[in-house]
Motif scaffolding. Structure first.
Motif, PDB file in Angstrom:
ATOM      1  N   MET A   1      43.258  77.906   3.522  1.00  0.00           N
ATOM      2  CA  MET A   1      43.685  76.507   3.403  1.00  0.00           C
ATOM      3  C   MET A   1      45.160  76.391   3.798  1.00  0.00           C
ATOM      4  N   ALA A   2      45.476  75.341   4.540  1.00  0.00           N
ATOM      5  CA  ALA A   2      46.843  75.161   5.017  1.00  0.00           C
ATOM      6  C   ALA A   2      47.823  75.004   3.855  1.00  0.00           C
ATOM      7  N   ARG A   3      48.970  75.683   3.997  1.00  0.00           N
ATOM      8  CA  ARG A   3      50.017  75.533   3.001  1.00  0.00           C
ATOM      9  C   ARG A   3      50.731  74.203   3.191  1.00  0.00           C
ATOM     10  N   LYS A   4      51.460  73.773   2.173  1.00  0.00           N
ATOM     11  CA  LYS A   4      52.272  72.580   2.294  1.00  0.00           C
ATOM     12  C   LYS A   4      53.490  72.896   3.169  1.00  0.00           C
ATOM     13  N   ILE A   5      54.037  71.854   3.805  1.00  0.00           N
ATOM     14  CA  ILE A   5      55.212  72.049   4.654  1.00  0.00           C
ATOM     15  C   ILE A   5      56.356  72.644   3.837  1.00  0.00           C
ATOM     16  N   THR A   6      56.514  72.163   2.602  1.00  0.00           N
ATOM     17  CA  THR A   6      57.606  72.670   1.758  1.00  0.00           C
ATOM     18  C   THR A   6      57.435  74.155   1.454  1.00  0.00           C
ATOM     19  N   GLU A   7      56.187  74.604   1.278  1.00  0.00           N
ATOM     20  CA  GLU A   7      55.937  76.022   1.011  1.00  0.00           C
ATOM     21  C   GLU A   7      56.297  76.870   2.230  1.00  0.00           C
ATOM     22  N   ILE A   8      55.928  76.379   3.414  1.00  0.00           N
ATOM     23  CA  ILE A   8      56.255  77.113   4.641  1.00  0.00           C
ATOM     24  C   ILE A   8      57.765  77.176   4.819  1.00  0.00           C
ATOM     25  N   TYR A   9      58.446  76.060   4.588  1.00  0.00           N
ATOM     26  CA  TYR A   9      59.900  76.005   4.741  1.00  0.00           C
ATOM     27  C   TYR A   9      60.580  76.998   3.798  1.00  0.00           C
ATOM     28  N   ASP A  10      60.135  77.046   2.549  1.00  0.00           N
ATOM     29  CA  ASP A  10      60.725  77.970   1.579  1.00  0.00           C
ATOM     30  C   ASP A  10      60.507  79.419   2.006  1.00  0.00           C
ATOM     31  N   ASP A  11      59.327  79.720   2.555  1.00  0.00           N
ATOM     32  CA  ASP A  11      59.057  81.081   3.046  1.00  0.00           C
ATOM     33  C   ASP A  11      59.992  81.427   4.204  1.00  0.00           C
ATOM     34  N   LEU A  12      60.199  80.484   5.119  1.00  0.00           N
ATOM     35  CA  LEU A  12      61.098  80.722   6.251  1.00  0.00           C
ATOM     36  C   LEU A  12      62.532  80.953   5.766  1.00  0.00           C
ATOM     37  N   CYS A  13      62.936  80.207   4.748  1.00  0.00           N
ATOM     38  CA  CYS A  13      64.290  80.386   4.199  1.00  0.00           C
ATOM     39  C   CYS A  13      64.458  81.781   3.611  1.00  0.00           C
ATOM     40  N   ARG A  14      63.429  82.276   2.928  1.00  0.00           N
ATOM     41  CA  ARG A  14      63.505  83.618   2.348  1.00  0.00           C
ATOM     42  C   ARG A  14      63.598  84.677   3.447  1.00  0.00           C
ATOM     43  N   VAL A  15      62.860  84.479   4.532  1.00  0.00           N
ATOM     44  CA  VAL A  15      62.932  85.412   5.659  1.00  0.00           C
ATOM     45  C   VAL A  15      64.329  85.384   6.267  1.00  0.00           C
ATOM     46  N   LYS A  16      64.887  84.184   6.434  1.00  0.00           N
ATOM     47  CA  LYS A  16      66.228  84.051   7.008  1.00  0.00           C
ATOM     48  C   LYS A  16      67.272  84.795   6.170  1.00  0.00           C
ATOM     49  N   GLU A  17      67.168  84.661   4.846  1.00  0.00           N
ATOM     50  CA  GLU A  17      68.145  85.291   3.962  1.00  0.00           C
ATOM     51  C   GLU A  17      68.131  86.808   4.103  1.00  0.00           C
ATOM     52  N   ASN A  18      66.990  87.364   4.538  1.00  0.00           N
ATOM     53  CA  ASN A  18      66.861  88.830   4.645  1.00  0.00           C
ATOM     54  C   ASN A  18      67.103  89.338   6.054  1.00  0.00           C
ATOM     55  N   MET A  19      67.514  88.471   6.953  1.00  0.00           N
ATOM     56  CA  MET A  19      67.759  88.883   8.342  1.00  0.00           C
ATOM     57  C   MET A  19      69.202  89.348   8.500  1.00  0.00           C
ATOM     58  N   SER A  20      69.395  90.643   8.707  1.00  0.00           N
ATOM     59  CA  SER A  20      70.742  91.195   8.852  1.00  0.00           C
ATOM     60  C   SER A  20      71.428  90.672  10.113  1.00  0.00           C
ATOM     61  N   GLU A  21      70.632  90.253  11.086  1.00  0.00           N
ATOM     62  CA  GLU A  21      71.211  89.762  12.347  1.00  0.00           C
ATOM     63  C   GLU A  21      72.091  88.537  12.141  1.00  0.00           C
ATOM     64  N   LEU A  22      71.820  87.786  11.075  1.00  0.00           N
ATOM     65  CA  LEU A  22      72.589  86.570  10.840  1.00  0.00           C
ATOM     66  C   LEU A  22      73.956  86.845  10.226  1.00  0.00           C
ATOM     67  N   GLY A  23      74.092  88.039   9.646  1.00  0.00           N
ATOM     68  CA  GLY A  23      75.387  88.486   9.149  1.00  0.00           C
ATOM     69  C   GLY A  23      76.098  87.481   8.272  1.00  0.00           C
ATOM     70  N   VAL A  24      77.264  87.027   8.734  1.00  0.00           N
ATOM     71  CA  VAL A  24      78.114  86.161   7.925  1.00  0.00           C
ATOM     72  C   VAL A  24      77.514  84.787   7.688  1.00  0.00           C
ATOM     73  N   TYR A  25      76.443  84.470   8.408  1.00  0.00           N
ATOM     74  CA  TYR A  25      75.851  83.145   8.237  1.00  0.00           C
ATOM     75  C   TYR A  25      74.953  83.068   7.002  1.00  0.00           C
ATOM     76  N   VAL A  26      74.700  84.222   6.381  1.00  0.00           N
ATOM     77  CA  VAL A  26      73.794  84.254   5.242  1.00  0.00           C
ATOM     78  C   VAL A  26      74.585  84.434   3.960  1.00  0.00           C
ATOM     79  N   ASN A  27      74.329  83.598   2.977  1.00  0.00           N
ATOM     80  CA  ASN A  27      74.939  83.719   1.661  1.00  0.00           C
ATOM     81  C   ASN A  27      73.968  84.472   0.772  1.00  0.00           C
TER      82      ASN A  27
END
Length: 284
Positions: A1-27
């Motif tokens: 079943m399709a996830r809600k847009i908010t659930e997908i967005y939150d998952d993407l944010c968690r992935v972003k936070e763990n991306m070392s490539e973003l370096g100083v852009y991640v808090n």
């Protein structure tokens, strides 16, 4: 079943936070982890929105659309499987649409079939199949919910004598709409609606009779007529404060309790001349 847009967005944010490539852009502060809720609040308060947040939201919407399409595809495949399963109730329903008026069914050595497909001769546009006590009941109508003539019914019966399983009885029902009447109380704000239930601000819009008629017209063929759903739809309209029902009568319908029934013909219309409607008006 399709996830809600908010659930997908939150998952993407968690992935972003763990991306070392973003370096100083991640808090790395856990409390600062972005969420869909925070984005909505920022937008509502006219706060500045980082570009990456907008891109993640676009990606979330795109992912949601793909997942919704996958859900729709799965539902369609499951429906096709149910229909294709020979001699099930759904199979009998779908076979009704194959009937071709004026064409003879021929035996090809293995099965009965039409020698040619003639879409113009396929007059059945509405169909349902249900199990009766001693037969499978097929409810059918033509274009614009017109009933079969006697000649068309006879031809349809001949079709089923060859098309059905051996030993199965087929009962054909092609009837006009079941007429429904009721007794209700409607509480309305007369500062918003006129005496005839049209909006003062838009006299072309009727918020009572037209809403109920639309429910009947749009209902799926042979679906459950649920007056509770009608009440909910009427209460969504401006100027309608409340609505209660004390009596419901359906000519030829099969009641299943709680102000619900299945029309014997497959559909129903409101007999407005037989309805009792009491209006309680407020000017507050």
């Amino acid at each position: 079943m399709a996830r809600k847009i908010t659930e997908i967005y939150d998952d993407l944010c968690r992935v972003k936070e763990n991306m070392s490539e973003l370096g100083v852009y991640v808090n790395n502060d856990a409390e600062s982890l972005d969420t869909a809720k925070k984005l909505v609040n920022d937008v509502r308060t006219q706060s500045r929105v980082a570009v990456w947040r907008l891109w993640l939201w676009i990606m979330a919407v795109a992912s949601w659309l793909i997942e919704k399409l996958q859900d729709a595809h799965e539902a369609k495949v499951n429906r096709l499987i149910a229909i294709d399963k020979p001699h099930s109730i759904n199979w009998y329903k779908e076979q009704c649409f194959l009937f071709q008026l004026g064409h003879e069914i021929v035996w090809d050595g293995e099965i009965f079939k039409y020698s040619a497909i003639d879409e113009d001769a396929r007059i059945i546009k509405y169909a349902a199949a249900v199990e009766g006590d001693s037969a499978i009941i097929t409810k059918v109508l033509k274009e614009n919910k017109e009933v079969l003539t006697q000649a068309e019914t006879t031809a349809f019966e001949s079709f089923w004598r060859k098309w059905k399983d051996a030993g199965v009885n087929i009962q054909i029902v092609s009837q006009p709409a079941n007429l429904t009447n009721f007794k209700v109380k409607v509480y309305r704000n007369r500062n918003i609606v006129n005496e005839d239930n049209t909006l003062i601000a838009n006299p072309d819009k009727n918020v009572f009779e037209d809403v109920i008629d639309a429910y009947c017209n749009d209902a799926e063929f042979n679906s459950i007529f649920d007056f509770n759903e009608i009440i909910m739809k009427v209460l969504e309209e401006p100027g309608i404060i409340n609505m209660t029902i004390s009596y419901l009568n359906v000519v030829g319908g099969e009641g299943i309790g709680d102000w619900r029934f299945i029309p014997s013909s497959g559909f129903t219309y409101i007999d407005w001349g037989s309805c009792t409607i009491e209006y309680i008006d407020s000017y507050e």
